[in-house]
Design a protein around this motif. Sequence first.
Motif, PDB file in Angstrom:
ATOM      1  N   ILE A  62       0.800  -1.309   0.041  1.00  0.00           N
ATOM      2  CA  ILE A  62       0.047   0.230   0.027  1.00  0.00           C
ATOM      3  C   ILE A  62       0.831   1.092   0.094  1.00  0.00           C
ATOM      4  O   ILE A  62       0.616   2.387  -0.830  1.00  0.00           O
ATOM      5  CB  ILE A  62      -0.744   0.144   1.190  1.00  0.00           C
ATOM      6  CG1 ILE A  62      -1.931  -1.209   1.088  1.00  0.00           C
ATOM      7  CG2 ILE A  62      -1.702   1.317   1.262  1.00  0.00           C
ATOM      8  CD1 ILE A  62      -2.563  -1.426   2.336  1.00  0.00           C
ATOM      9  N   GLY A  63       1.723   1.203   0.778  1.00  0.00           N
ATOM     10  CA  GLY A  63       2.739   2.374   0.812  1.00  0.00           C
ATOM     11  C   GLY A  63       3.414   2.400  -0.615  1.00  0.00           C
ATOM     12  O   GLY A  63       3.670   3.628  -1.141  1.00  0.00           O
ATOM     13  N   ALA A  71      -9.505   0.911 -12.434  1.00  0.00           N
ATOM     14  CA  ALA A  71      -8.783   0.139 -11.210  1.00  0.00           C
ATOM     15  C   ALA A  71      -9.439  -1.229 -11.082  1.00  0.00           C
ATOM     16  O   ALA A  71      -8.633  -2.157 -10.673  1.00  0.00           O
ATOM     17  CB  ALA A  71      -9.322   0.992  -9.945  1.00  0.00           C
ATOM     18  N   VAL A  72     -10.663  -1.634 -11.292  1.00  0.00           N
ATOM     19  CA  VAL A  72     -11.218  -2.716 -11.269  1.00  0.00           C
ATOM     20  C   VAL A  72     -11.072  -3.737 -12.222  1.00  0.00           C
ATOM     21  O   VAL A  72     -10.396  -4.940 -12.259  1.00  0.00           O
ATOM     22  CB  VAL A  72     -12.904  -2.732 -11.197  1.00  0.00           C
ATOM     23  CG1 VAL A  72     -13.466  -3.906 -11.001  1.00  0.00           C
ATOM     24  CG2 VAL A  72     -13.310  -1.828  -9.979  1.00  0.00           C
ATOM     25  N   PHE A  73     -11.035  -3.235 -13.575  1.00  0.00           N
ATOM     26  CA  PHE A  73     -10.924  -3.998 -14.839  1.00  0.00           C
ATOM     27  C   PHE A  73      -9.404  -4.224 -15.234  1.00  0.00           C
ATOM     28  O   PHE A  73      -9.164  -5.052 -16.080  1.00  0.00           O
ATOM     29  CB  PHE A  73     -11.925  -3.542 -15.936  1.00  0.00           C
ATOM     30  CG  PHE A  73     -13.342  -3.941 -15.568  1.00  0.00           C
ATOM     31  CD1 PHE A  73     -13.878  -5.075 -15.644  1.00  0.00           C
ATOM     32  CD2 PHE A  73     -14.274  -2.989 -15.187  1.00  0.00           C
ATOM     33  CE1 PHE A  73     -15.268  -5.211 -15.398  1.00  0.00           C
ATOM     34  CE2 PHE A  73     -15.442  -3.066 -15.040  1.00  0.00           C
ATOM     35  CZ  PHE A  73     -16.110  -4.168 -15.031  1.00  0.00           C
ATOM     36  N   ILE A  90      -5.118  -3.693  -1.752  1.00  0.00           N
ATOM     37  CA  ILE A  90      -4.064  -2.600  -2.126  1.00  0.00           C
ATOM     38  C   ILE A  90      -4.847  -1.751  -2.946  1.00  0.00           C
ATOM     39  O   ILE A  90      -4.564  -0.597  -2.768  1.00  0.00           O
ATOM     40  CB  ILE A  90      -2.817  -3.472  -2.673  1.00  0.00           C
ATOM     41  CG1 ILE A  90      -1.920  -4.170  -1.872  1.00  0.00           C
ATOM     42  CG2 ILE A  90      -1.989  -2.300  -3.246  1.00  0.00           C
ATOM     43  CD1 ILE A  90      -1.057  -5.211  -2.426  1.00  0.00           C
ATOM     44  N   VAL A  91      -5.279  -2.325  -4.024  1.00  0.00           N
ATOM     45  CA  VAL A  91      -6.001  -1.251  -4.853  1.00  0.00           C
ATOM     46  C   VAL A  91      -7.222  -0.471  -4.093  1.00  0.00           C
ATOM     47  O   VAL A  91      -7.178   0.476  -4.439  1.00  0.00           O
ATOM     48  CB  VAL A  91      -6.813  -2.257  -6.078  1.00  0.00           C
ATOM     49  CG1 VAL A  91      -7.581  -1.314  -6.990  1.00  0.00           C
ATOM     50  CG2 VAL A  91      -5.724  -3.089  -6.910  1.00  0.00           C
ATOM     51  N   GLY A  92      -8.014  -1.170  -3.326  1.00  0.00           N
ATOM     52  CA  GLY A  92      -9.186  -0.393  -2.662  1.00  0.00           C
ATOM     53  C   GLY A  92      -8.446   0.744  -1.866  1.00  0.00           C
ATOM     54  O   GLY A  92      -8.793   1.910  -1.570  1.00  0.00           O
ATOM     55  N   ALA A  93      -7.266   0.429  -0.960  1.00  0.00           N
ATOM     56  CA  ALA A  93      -6.528   1.244   0.037  1.00  0.00           C
ATOM     57  C   ALA A  93      -6.186   2.541  -0.880  1.00  0.00           C
ATOM     58  O   ALA A  93      -6.204   3.699  -0.448  1.00  0.00           O
ATOM     59  CB  ALA A  93      -5.517   0.638   0.753  1.00  0.00           C
ATOM     60  N   ALA A 150      -6.481   8.016  -2.659  1.00  0.00           N
ATOM     61  CA  ALA A 150      -6.424   8.787  -3.793  1.00  0.00           C
ATOM     62  C   ALA A 150      -7.562  10.053  -3.772  1.00  0.00           C
ATOM     63  O   ALA A 150      -7.545  11.048  -3.978  1.00  0.00           O
ATOM     64  CB  ALA A 150      -6.306   8.296  -5.208  1.00  0.00           C
ATOM     65  N   VAL A 151      -8.836   9.303  -3.500  1.00  0.00           N
ATOM     66  CA  VAL A 151      -9.997  10.152  -3.268  1.00  0.00           C
ATOM     67  C   VAL A 151      -9.972  11.074  -2.209  1.00  0.00           C
ATOM     68  O   VAL A 151     -10.383  12.199  -2.167  1.00  0.00           O
ATOM     69  CB  VAL A 151     -11.251   9.235  -3.235  1.00  0.00           C
ATOM     70  CG1 VAL A 151     -12.578   9.978  -2.856  1.00  0.00           C
ATOM     71  CG2 VAL A 151     -11.381   8.249  -4.573  1.00  0.00           C
TER      72      VAL A 151
END
Length: 510
Positions: free
Chosen positions: A19-20, A51-53, A261-264, A269-270
Amino acid sequence: MKNERGSWASNVGFLLAAIGSAVGLGNIWGFPYKMGKSGGFTFLIVYLLLAVFVGFIVMVSELAMGRKVGQGVIGCYTTLSKRFKWVGWLAVFSPFVVMSFYAVLGGYCIEYMALNLSTLAFPTELATGAELFDSMLTNPFGSILFTLLFLVICYLINRGGISGGIEKFNTVGMPALFIMLVIIICRSLTLPGAMEGLKFMFVPGYAVSAGFIDKAPGFLTVLATAGGQMFFSLSLAMGVMFTYGSYLKKDENLVKNSMVIVGADTLVAVMAGVAVIPAAVANGIQQGMDVSEIALGGPSLLFVTLQDVFSAMGPIGPLFGVIFYLLVLIAAISSAISLIEVVVTFFLDRGALHGKKGVRERVVLIVCLAIMAEAALVAVDGLGRNGVPVPFKESAAQVQLSDGSEVALKDATEAMIASGTVKYAPWNDNWLDFMDMMSEGIAMPLGALLMSLMVGWEIRPKLVLEEVHLGSRRRIDKFYSLCIRFITPIGMVLVLLGQVNDFFALGLFV
């Protein structure tokens, strides 16, 4: 000679390190200004879909291949493929080139944090954000000095290894970053006019209807911008996840880890957008600007607009300035050490392959010195202020002011001081742009495209999925196969075309 590689002390440590790596300047610096120039809500939706696909699929692939082979990115490609074995070099080239400007931006963060800290300790009236930024860019010696300081910090962390250096730093750094980001968001949302910034981000079509921008950018332009941002932000196609995956144990759940990782990363970012954009809008409204005059789409958003926001807060402003630039610094370090590790791992694995045991401290030092050499060029250039020639670019880039007039880029800062803002201020004709294009613009999407073709059509998805199944009961076989063979390659072609179109001003997309 056996390659005695390190390993993660725990899965939590790996997740925080991954994540870092993902949470870096791409989130705090890149996401808000790219969202600003791309019309707000539309950019957000496109980014989430990518990010999902694409992002999730590429991350699962890289982690799985890294763990299966147990080597860095070049070793993975060489072992798994005959046709695509050279692609690994793109994934080593990208992080090395990215570090040329990442280290410079990290140095800027140190300098801004020091400025706000000195103002907090010895209250004085700081110059405007534009004046501070210009004085920093036109001081090559200072930029080189702070860039060197940033790399020294990275060296001290990387020399400690995977668990002793990178994991330890992120175990403390990531929770601290999150807490500081929440503090900045709370202050940002309490500023008068901040709700207009939130509407810009989350209300469809509001950017145009409210007058922030004249017209919405074309879909393919937004797709290219969001795609480049996603790869830069998630540390994909840079060898990082191959490298981190090579240190993972076989029973770790790659699907769950990739989702986390993608979710965090997307969440941060948001959150960065919520911290930056409402504050910038509120500051512009407070100064009596029309919304069309508020600069949301330039990279200077972080170092000019936000610094003005902190200055306008009064005596407590420098405290929030210290907190903000410290969190940006932590984000920069957490990503930089992962990029350095890709190159370091390559040399260590290559030495072990030839029967030589590399000394980590020495390899890390050599890599950091090489990065310093290329970063010095970006630092001396000062984002085009100091007239260093750049390949493929003309020397008379124009910047449009809010009143419709245009000035040469080298005079843009003085014009900003005189007029208060600029309508758009692209960073053309500078070495940061050039290095960014070579890495984020070409090497990364091209590498991801070729990787998806390799997995989807040469070695077949089954090989990756077999590795994924070792630690995961969740079956993503059909979804993964569809994406890696069709959706991801198509998305990468469009992103690559968009990036090349923007850099060379080909005019392919409106």
